[in-house]
Design a protein around this motif. Sequence first.
Motif, PDB file in Angstrom:
ATOM      1  N   THR A 131      -6.010   0.836   8.455  1.00  0.00           N
ATOM      2  CA  THR A 131      -6.650  -0.320   9.081  1.00  0.00           C
ATOM      3  C   THR A 131      -5.652  -1.462   9.240  1.00  0.00           C
ATOM      4  OG1 THR A 131      -8.763   0.296   8.102  1.00  0.00           O
ATOM      5  CG2 THR A 131      -8.548  -1.969   8.873  1.00  0.00           C
ATOM      6  N   TYR A 178       0.829  -1.207   0.000  1.00  0.00           N
ATOM      7  CA  TYR A 178       0.000   0.000   0.000  1.00  0.00           C
ATOM      8  C   TYR A 178       0.865   1.259   0.000  1.00  0.00           C
ATOM      9  CZ  TYR A 178      -4.646  -2.013   0.352  1.00  0.00           C
ATOM     10  OH  TYR A 178      -5.828  -2.653   0.075  1.00  0.00           O
ATOM     11  N   LYS A 230      -7.441   2.356   4.001  1.00  0.00           N
ATOM     12  CA  LYS A 230      -7.212   0.907   3.973  1.00  0.00           C
ATOM     13  C   LYS A 230      -5.880   0.561   4.628  1.00  0.00           C
ATOM     14  CE  LYS A 230      -9.802   0.149  -0.280  1.00  0.00           C
ATOM     15  NZ  LYS A 230      -9.709  -0.226  -1.700  1.00  0.00           N
ATOM     16  N   LYS A 259      -8.861   7.160   0.276  1.00  0.00           N
ATOM     17  CA  LYS A 259      -9.385   5.796   0.392  1.00  0.00           C
ATOM     18  C   LYS A 259      -8.256   4.795   0.616  1.00  0.00           C
ATOM     19  CE  LYS A 259     -13.509   6.429  -2.449  1.00  0.00           C
ATOM     20  NZ  LYS A 259     -14.184   6.043  -3.702  1.00  0.00           N
TER      21      LYS A 259
END
Length: 92
Positions: free
Chosen positions: A55, A23, A52, A48
């Motif tokens: 998290t 990511y 993610k 967005k």
Amino acid sequence: MQKPVKVQDKYYLKSLHEEIDLYDRKLAHMAKYELFASEAERETAIGKMTAKRATLARTAQKLVEDGVEFHPSDLPRSFRPQTESTEHANIA
């Protein structure tokens, strides 16, 4: 039918760290090279992706706090101390 229980061990933590690193790379690519119709769309997409990643980072941090063992070399580059990453850059 019961859901299978997630095994949260050192291998799960390692895969989380790998996914966080992925990511990080996606975010860097998106911020630098990805083409968007407007700056607002870019910010939305980055937001967005960041959510993610956050998290995953929280889950990884919880596992570390719970005492799941890991190797420092398995940490995503964004989690490593800054001095270590600059040492590798000087070697290359």
